[in-house]
Design a protein around this motif. Structure first.
Motif, mmCIF file in Angstrom:
data_model
loop_
_atom_site.group_PDB
_atom_site.id
_atom_site.type_symbol
_atom_site.label_atom_id
_atom_site.label_comp_id
_atom_site.label_asym_id
_atom_site.label_seq_id
_atom_site.Cartn_x
_atom_site.Cartn_y
_atom_site.Cartn_z
ATOM 1 N N SER A 119 -75.867 -63.099 12.934
ATOM 2 C CA SER A 119 -75.850 -64.116 11.871
ATOM 3 C C SER A 119 -76.874 -63.800 10.790
ATOM 4 O O SER A 119 -77.762 -64.603 10.489
ATOM 5 N N THR A 228 -71.259 -61.932 13.726
ATOM 6 C CA THR A 228 -71.146 -63.206 13.030
ATOM 7 C C THR A 228 -70.282 -64.152 13.847
ATOM 8 O O THR A 228 -69.534 -63.724 14.728
ATOM 9 N N GLU A 230 -67.307 -67.057 13.729
ATOM 10 C CA GLU A 230 -66.167 -67.439 12.907
ATOM 11 C C GLU A 230 -66.375 -68.774 12.193
ATOM 12 O O GLU A 230 -65.902 -68.975 11.078
ATOM 13 N N VAL A 237 -69.374 -65.609 7.422
ATOM 14 C CA VAL A 237 -68.839 -64.431 8.103
ATOM 15 C C VAL A 237 -68.860 -63.205 7.199
ATOM 16 O O VAL A 237 -69.138 -62.095 7.637
ATOM 17 N N THR A 254 -66.851 -60.281 14.665
ATOM 18 C CA THR A 254 -66.896 -61.734 14.520
ATOM 19 C C THR A 254 -66.417 -62.385 15.805
ATOM 20 O O THR A 254 -65.362 -62.026 16.339
#
Length: 279
Positions: A119, A228, A230, A237, A254
């Motif tokens: 993130s 990342t 979703e 993202v 992701t």
């Protein structure tokens, strides 16, 4: 639990959790590292070494507040590596901690075995994060949606000297959007936010910094995994593609159903992704 002394004499706290090859964790925030927990059970396969950044948790506040800037926090990572006696690091940074981890990797490329960025923060790159609104738009049925929308505007306009209670009020109201869902587990994790955040460290994180070193990441020889969530309506993202575009050996994954804290929302998928990369 143990301490180490960084380059300027600031004493920082760290602890090791689990068994296996070491993985050093760089917390975001700046926030005490307890919110990382054991990363959804990753401690079953890795020895997680998580430390409290200067001015957070059990670590000391520095004498010089300018050392809250992220390039200095990267120097703390090098002090920890030296203290641990590790020649090379598997390193994981979360959120703002991904900025610190990236800065460390650019400064010490030979010290990085593998790098995981979870993130990552768009602010460093000057782009990315532009899909946050689109992600929020997919969650209009959430009971918190209207409150989050109001808090979003306030969050962007908060002055650096805003009163702590105002900062935390806005953060608390926006926080549900950072998770993939807002169940009991997520609410319990979010409840630790106030006691773990260090606003002085937060305010100084970007002060006087120049991201010119980012070019050094393009030649980083180590493989990099960018993760990342979703449903992450905090950093989005698309930032994953932005980050990997600047890496020689980067891969973006992701995690479906996850938000900004994927080990909280989807622990099994998170652990599987990290273990596959590190194996």
């Amino acid at each position: 639990m143990a301490n180490f002394t960084s380059f300027d004499g600031t004493v920082l706290h760290y602890e090791s959790i689990g068994d296996g090859p070491p993985l050093v964790l760089v917390p975001g925030g700046p926030r005490a590292a307890g919110y990382l927990e054991d990363l959804g059970g990753l401690s079953a396969s890795r020895r997680l070494i998580r430390y409290d950044a200067r001015g957070t948790g059990a670590s000391a506040r520095p004498d010089d507040p300018s050392t809250y800037a992220y390039p200095t926090l990267a120097r703390d990572v090098e002090a920890l590596r030296d203290h641990l006696g590790l020649e090379r690091l598997d390193l994981l940074g979360h959120s703002a901690g991904s900025v610190v981890a990236s800065a460390y990797a650019a400064a010490h490329p030979a010290r990085i075995a593998r790098l995981v960025l979870v993130s990552p923060s768009p602010q460093l790159y000057g782009k990315g994060g532009d899909d946050v609104g689109d992600i929020l738009a997919t969650r209009t049925d959430a009971p918190w949606h209207a409150e989050v929308g109001a808090a979003a505007g306030e969050l962007l306009s908060l002055p650096p000297d805003a009163a702590p209670e105002r900062v935390f009020d806005v953060l608390d109201r926006y926080t549900p959007a950072a998770y993939g869902r807002w169940d009991e587990r997520q609410r319990a994790h979010a409840a630790t936010q106030r006691e773990q955040f260090a606003l002085a460290a937060w305010a100084g994180f970007w002060a006087g910094t120049d991201p010119g070193w980012l070019d050094g990441l393009a030649t980083l020889p180590a493989p990099v995994l960018v993760l990342t969530g979703e449903k992450d309506a905090l950093t989005g993202v698309r930032i994953g593609d932005v980050v990997t575009a600047g890496l020689a050996h980067g891969r973006h994954v992701t995690i479906p159903g996850a938000g900004h804290y994927p080990w909280v929302d989807e622990p099994a998928a998170f652990v599987a992704a990290v273990n596959e990369f590190l194996s």
